[in-house]
Design an enzyme around this catalytic site. Sequence first.
Site, PDB file in Angstrom:
ATOM      1  CG  HIS A   1      17.198  11.092  -6.375  1.00 12.30           C
ATOM      2  ND1 HIS A   1      16.063  11.700  -5.888  1.00 12.30           N
ATOM      3  CD2 HIS A   1      17.448  10.034  -5.528  1.00 12.30           C
ATOM      4  CE1 HIS A   1      15.645  11.053  -4.808  1.00 12.30           C
ATOM      5  NE2 HIS A   1      16.469  10.043  -4.577  1.00 12.30           N
TER       6      HIS A   1
ATOM      7  CD  GLN B   1      19.396  11.975  -2.518  1.00 14.45           C
ATOM      8  OE1 GLN B   1      20.586  11.925  -2.202  1.00 14.45           O
ATOM      9  NE2 GLN B   1      18.514  11.126  -2.027  1.00 14.45           N
TER      10      GLN B   1
ATOM     11  CD  GLU C   1      19.966   8.917   0.223  1.00  9.03           C
ATOM     12  OE1 GLU C   1      19.660   8.729  -0.968  1.00  9.03           O
ATOM     13  OE2 GLU C   1      19.375   8.371   1.163  1.00  9.03           O
TER      14      GLU C   1
ATOM     15  CB  THR D   1      -0.940   0.029   1.219  1.00  6.33           C
ATOM     16  OG1 THR D   1      -0.160  -0.059   2.420  1.00  6.33           O
ATOM     17  CG2 THR D   1      -1.929  -1.128   1.164  1.00  6.33           C
TER      18      THR D   1
ATOM     19  CE  LYS E   1      20.589   4.165   3.865  1.00  3.85           C
ATOM     20  NZ  LYS E   1      19.145   4.451   3.697  1.00  3.85           N
TER      21      LYS E   1
ATOM     22  CG  MET F   1       5.529   6.572  -3.530  1.00  3.60           C
ATOM     23  SD  MET F   1       6.098   8.263  -3.290  1.00  3.60           S
ATOM     24  CE  MET F   1       4.531   9.103  -3.114  1.00  3.60           C
TER      25      MET F   1
ATOM     26  CB  CYS G   1      16.986   5.929  -4.913  1.00  5.15           C
ATOM     27  SG  CYS G   1      16.987   7.049  -3.492  1.00  5.15           S
TER      28      CYS G   1
ATOM     29  N   GLY H   1      11.512  10.297  -2.576  1.00  2.00           N
ATOM     30  CA  GLY H   1      12.457   9.390  -1.947  1.00  2.00           C
ATOM     31  C   GLY H   1      12.227   9.216  -0.462  1.00  2.00           C
TER      32      GLY H   1
END
Length: 349
Positions: free
Chosen positions: A241, A175, A201, A10, A204, A12, A148, A179
């Site tokens: 992005h 970004q 972020e 359910t 990562k 996004m 992403c 996101g």
Amino acid sequence: MVKVGVLGATGMVGQRFISLLAGHPDFEIAALAASGKSAGKRYEDATTWYLNDAMPEEVKDIEVIETDPAKMDKDVEIVFSSLPTEFAAKVEKAYAKDFVVASNASAMRMKKDIPLVIPEVNPQFLDMIDAQQKHNNWDGFIVTNPNCSTIAMTLTLKPIFDNFNINRLYVSTMQAISGAGYNGVPSMGILDNIIPYIGGEEEKMESETLYLLGSLDGDEVKPADFPVSASCHRVAVVDGHTEAVFLELDEDVDIEKVKKVMSEFKGLPQELGLYSAPEHPVIVREEDDRPQPRMDRNASGGMAATVGRLRKDAAMENSLKYVLVGHNTIRGAAGASILNAELINKQIL
């Protein structure tokens, strides 16, 4: 047809999974899982649909089940996970006992024996699966896709990495708000504003990029050996992005040669003709004012990264800099997991 399920259906990204899987020639949506408050309801009744394209007819009447492996249809072979990190860390391992888990969640990324994969970049990392199954006594397994922003950048880096020697890399991102999820950034916080911090972020991007460009030695990954510095920012764009990349190489390069290797770059998904694979993973634009998220995020159905403004930097010796745009919820999320699953279906199942 391979029957598949979607965890976090359910949300996004879960909706993006459903949108991309609808009408897929290899996969049939057979199960949709979500929280207890949605379980037992028709998907259409349980979901506030956020995407611009309409909810696929084929899922409207599917009854949502709880996110519990015992509730999953045993005919399902692959489950796509868009679960929150904390929940994914507990649940994905339980599913992997019996199912293939193609995960967009961050919980299992960079874990031992669990491959983090971009099919055009490091498909050989799927060789970890045997060790993963043996170590955990699983019939299924988990494969993850990166963050992403990392996916879009690493797609553009791969042809450079393969043809030149990178000494160091700097990246500054702009970004999109999608996101963070539909309720992730308050409208009063982002309108007329830029938020100069996205939790976790930068770390990562810095670690995942080197992992993806690394090599597999047995069951161990040897990361690529150059420093990466990232600065990540949230801007008032819905999808797509944008990233400004600065590279120091170990030699002076011809910009036209760089454009050529990027635009001609293809990987295993293109060789195999996988359904979701873009014909050209990296699209090079010549216009001074491209790429732009509104104009370029949907390139090749949102599965390609678009590059522009390729040039040298007068302030840095042996330099290369460029701007890229990638669709963060398609190539950067659901589409990445689906392409991983297509490769798994072709080579392993």
